[in-house]
Design a protein around this motif. Structure first.
Motif, PDB file in Angstrom:
ATOM      1  N   GLY A  27      45.790  11.684 -66.981  1.00 15.12           N
ATOM      2  CA  GLY A  27      45.010  11.670 -66.170  1.00 15.12           C
ATOM      3  C   GLY A  27      44.724  10.227 -65.885  1.00 15.12           C
ATOM      4  N   LEU A  28      45.289   9.220 -65.881  1.00 16.66           N
ATOM      5  CA  LEU A  28      45.331   7.955 -66.025  1.00 16.66           C
ATOM      6  C   LEU A  28      45.697   7.534 -64.457  1.00 16.66           C
ATOM      7  N   THR A  29      44.931   6.556 -63.867  1.00 18.03           N
ATOM      8  CA  THR A  29      45.337   5.692 -62.602  1.00 18.03           C
ATOM      9  C   THR A  29      46.336   4.957 -62.995  1.00 18.03           C
ATOM     10  N   GLU A  30      46.779   4.462 -61.850  1.00 20.75           N
ATOM     11  CA  GLU A  30      48.022   3.261 -62.117  1.00 20.75           C
ATOM     12  C   GLU A  30      47.213   1.979 -62.760  1.00 20.75           C
ATOM     13  N   GLU A  31      46.366   1.923 -62.596  1.00 21.21           N
ATOM     14  CA  GLU A  31      45.500   0.811 -63.229  1.00 21.21           C
ATOM     15  C   GLU A  31      45.305   0.994 -65.167  1.00 21.21           C
ATOM     16  N   ALA A  34      48.546   0.477 -66.575  1.00 23.37           N
ATOM     17  CA  ALA A  34      48.964  -0.940 -66.672  1.00 23.37           C
ATOM     18  C   ALA A  34      47.917  -1.621 -67.623  1.00 23.37           C
ATOM     19  N   LEU A  35      47.093  -0.978 -68.333  1.00 24.53           N
ATOM     20  CA  LEU A  35      46.209  -1.586 -69.230  1.00 24.53           C
ATOM     21  C   LEU A  35      47.154  -2.448 -70.300  1.00 24.53           C
ATOM     22  N   ALA A  36      46.580  -3.409 -70.921  1.00 22.04           N
ATOM     23  CA  ALA A  36      47.334  -4.113 -72.129  1.00 22.04           C
ATOM     24  C   ALA A  36      47.008  -3.207 -73.267  1.00 22.04           C
ATOM     25  N   THR A  37      48.115  -2.986 -74.251  1.00 23.55           N
ATOM     26  CA  THR A  37      47.644  -2.262 -75.759  1.00 23.55           C
ATOM     27  C   THR A  37      47.858  -3.393 -76.727  1.00 23.55           C
ATOM     28  N   PRO A  38      47.393  -3.293 -77.884  1.00 20.21           N
ATOM     29  CA  PRO A  38      47.456  -4.333 -79.108  1.00 20.21           C
ATOM     30  C   PRO A  38      48.731  -4.783 -79.313  1.00 20.21           C
ATOM     31  N   ALA A  39      50.028  -3.969 -78.819  1.00 20.58           N
ATOM     32  CA  ALA A  39      51.279  -4.526 -78.932  1.00 20.58           C
ATOM     33  C   ALA A  39      51.428  -5.544 -77.943  1.00 20.58           C
ATOM     34  N   GLU A  40      51.833  -6.958 -78.526  1.00 20.21           N
ATOM     35  CA  GLU A  40      52.075  -8.083 -77.326  1.00 20.21           C
ATOM     36  C   GLU A  40      52.884  -7.748 -76.270  1.00 20.21           C
ATOM     37  N   GLY A  41      52.464  -7.807 -75.068  1.00 18.93           N
ATOM     38  CA  GLY A  41      53.353  -7.738 -73.989  1.00 18.93           C
ATOM     39  C   GLY A  41      53.497  -6.133 -73.479  1.00 18.93           C
ATOM     40  N   TRP A  42      52.799  -5.183 -74.261  1.00 21.96           N
ATOM     41  CA  TRP A  42      53.233  -4.080 -73.785  1.00 21.96           C
ATOM     42  C   TRP A  42      51.713  -3.535 -73.227  1.00 21.96           C
ATOM     43  N   THR A  43      52.171  -2.594 -72.273  1.00 22.12           N
ATOM     44  CA  THR A  43      50.810  -1.915 -71.508  1.00 22.12           C
ATOM     45  C   THR A  43      51.131  -0.487 -72.219  1.00 22.12           C
ATOM     46  N   VAL A  44      50.612   0.411 -71.436  1.00 23.11           N
ATOM     47  CA  VAL A  44      50.195   1.814 -71.788  1.00 23.11           C
ATOM     48  C   VAL A  44      51.430   2.413 -71.367  1.00 23.11           C
ATOM     49  N   ALA A  45      52.094   1.913 -70.408  1.00 24.28           N
ATOM     50  CA  ALA A  45      53.404   2.532 -69.670  1.00 24.28           C
ATOM     51  C   ALA A  45      54.498   2.098 -70.662  1.00 24.28           C
ATOM     52  N   HIS A  46      54.266   0.807 -71.272  1.00 28.19           N
ATOM     53  CA  HIS A  46      55.559   0.628 -72.047  1.00 28.19           C
ATOM     54  C   HIS A  46      55.542   1.410 -73.352  1.00 28.19           C
ATOM     55  N   GLN A  47      54.323   1.808 -73.739  1.00 23.95           N
ATOM     56  CA  GLN A  47      54.144   2.707 -75.106  1.00 23.95           C
ATOM     57  C   GLN A  47      54.903   3.947 -74.689  1.00 23.95           C
ATOM     58  N   ALA A 163      44.062   0.854 -76.441  1.00 23.88           N
ATOM     59  CA  ALA A 163      43.892   0.250 -75.069  1.00 23.88           C
ATOM     60  C   ALA A 163      42.865   0.850 -74.181  1.00 23.88           C
ATOM     61  N   LEU A 164      42.544   2.359 -74.490  1.00 24.57           N
ATOM     62  CA  LEU A 164      41.881   2.888 -73.658  1.00 24.57           C
ATOM     63  C   LEU A 164      40.311   2.866 -74.376  1.00 24.57           C
ATOM     64  N   GLY A 165      39.989   2.319 -75.464  1.00 23.50           N
ATOM     65  CA  GLY A 165      38.742   2.344 -76.169  1.00 23.50           C
ATOM     66  C   GLY A 165      38.445   3.600 -76.628  1.00 23.50           C
ATOM     67  N   LEU A 166      39.402   4.595 -77.169  1.00 29.20           N
ATOM     68  CA  LEU A 166      38.946   5.791 -77.577  1.00 29.20           C
ATOM     69  C   LEU A 166      39.494   6.030 -79.045  1.00 29.20           C
ATOM     70  N   ALA A 167      38.614   6.907 -79.490  1.00 34.50           N
ATOM     71  CA  ALA A 167      38.609   7.277 -80.932  1.00 34.50           C
ATOM     72  C   ALA A 167      39.501   8.821 -81.276  1.00 34.50           C
ATOM     73  N   ARG A 168      40.741   8.873 -81.795  1.00 33.63           N
ATOM     74  CA  ARG A 168      41.005  10.009 -82.029  1.00 33.63           C
ATOM     75  C   ARG A 168      40.739  10.745 -83.517  1.00 33.63           C
ATOM     76  N   GLU A 169      40.496  11.856 -83.395  1.00 32.87           N
ATOM     77  CA  GLU A 169      40.148  12.639 -84.388  1.00 32.87           C
ATOM     78  C   GLU A 169      41.559  12.945 -85.609  1.00 32.87           C
ATOM     79  N   PRO A 170      41.377  12.312 -86.577  1.00 28.59           N
ATOM     80  CA  PRO A 170      42.413  12.522 -87.546  1.00 28.59           C
ATOM     81  C   PRO A 170      42.775  14.128 -87.853  1.00 28.59           C
ATOM     82  N   THR A 171      43.951  14.355 -88.043  1.00 26.63           N
ATOM     83  CA  THR A 171      44.238  15.716 -88.355  1.00 26.63           C
ATOM     84  C   THR A 171      45.287  15.959 -89.649  1.00 26.63           C
ATOM     85  N   ASP A 172      45.524  17.023 -90.045  1.00 28.42           N
ATOM     86  CA  ASP A 172      46.340  17.317 -91.382  1.00 28.42           C
ATOM     87  C   ASP A 172      47.680  16.613 -91.075  1.00 28.42           C
ATOM     88  N   ARG A 173      48.108  16.406 -89.801  1.00 30.91           N
ATOM     89  CA  ARG A 173      49.571  15.875 -89.539  1.00 30.91           C
ATOM     90  C   ARG A 173      49.747  14.618 -90.082  1.00 30.91           C
TER      91      ARG A 173
END
Length: 278
Positions: A27-31, A34-47, A163-173
């Protein structure tokens, strides 16, 4: 359990992990893409582009092993760079793949990733369970390949969530990643030019549901203990050890944690410690 059933279970878990990451970006917008992620030089799109790129290579490895080996071989020059230096070296294929994929429209990139991961699931399920598929690191059987894809999907999904400031629920995976961590212990030492330890290491991890996961011999004197989530964040190099509640007992366990790496390729840079809060 039959090897085919193991692969089927791993492929199902890979699909579930992929769905979690898909939900973060669908559901992300183009913006947002384009958000930067913790990986240097990589946006969400790069991931996401990297996940799609790696799926392409996984498909090639499963469907055409010789073609995979030939393609990888083309990355290595046969000429001596010391005698014939290259003025314009070829861009790192991983970086190039992420950059090229991220240039596509978000909807196109997302559809590419969705189609690719479905094809990977079918290819790994169809591959003979005992066949070793070529890879950038050591060859892997389909079960190990599925585990590696799950690990990478989870790890890059962590970058997206951060990058999105979200916390994911850890799973048995996470159990699959923790198991992979111990299996790649020797690989991590070798990457740093160190001898592979003969002393066994045991993992004693707190599962997401509060239970205990153990890996390695019960009598091992070298032990890593703590939350399974923290170990997975460490070995995928998504968090610095100082920010994690892991303890190491014994010289091998102590030496391993700063080197731990479950992904193929050269030693990663890891992440900086967060430091004291203000």
């Amino acid at each position: 359990m039959a090897a085919e059933d193991v692969v089927a279970g791993l492929v199902a878990d890979l699909a579930a992990e992929s769905a979690v990451v898909d939900a973060l970006v669908a559901g992300l917008t183009e913006e947002g893409w384009a958000l930067a992620t913790p990986a240097e030089g990589w946006t969400v799109a790069h991931q996401i582009a990297h996940l799609a790129w790696t799926d392409d290579w996984t498909l090639l490895a499963a469907r055409d092993p010789e073609g995979f080996r030939a393609a990888i071989g083309s990355w290595t020059s046969t000429e001596n760079p010391a005698e014939d230096p290259v003025e314009d070296p070829v861009e790192d294929p991983v970086e190039a793949g992420a950059r090229e994929g991220a240039a596509a429209a978000p909807a196109v990139l997302l559809e590419r990733w969705r189609a690719g991961r479905e094809a990977v699931a079918a290819a790994l399920t169809a591959a003979p369970a005992d066949e070793r598929l070529p890879w950038f690191g050591p060859p892997m059987k389909p079960a190990s390949m599925a585990t590696a894809r799950l690990m990478e999907t989870w790890a890059h999904g962590q970058d997206v969530a951060d990058a999105l400031g979200l916390a994911r629920e850890p799973t048995d995976r996470l159990r699959h990643i923790a198991h992979l961590a111990l299996r790649t212990l020797g690989f991590a030492f070798a990457l740093h030019g160190l001898p592979v330890p003969e002393q066994p290491v045991r993992l004693e991890l707190t599962a997401p549901d509060g239970g205990l996961w153990t890996f390695g011999p019960a009598g091992a004197t070298d032990v890593v203990a703590g939350p399974a989530l923290d170990l997975c964040l460490l070995v995928t190099q998504r968090r610095h050890r100082d920010d994690l509640a892991l303890t190491a007992t014994g010289p091998v366990a102590t030496a391993w944690l700063p080197l731990a790496q479950v992904f193929a390729g050269p030693p990663g840079k890891g992440r900086e410690a967060s430091g004291p809060s203000s």
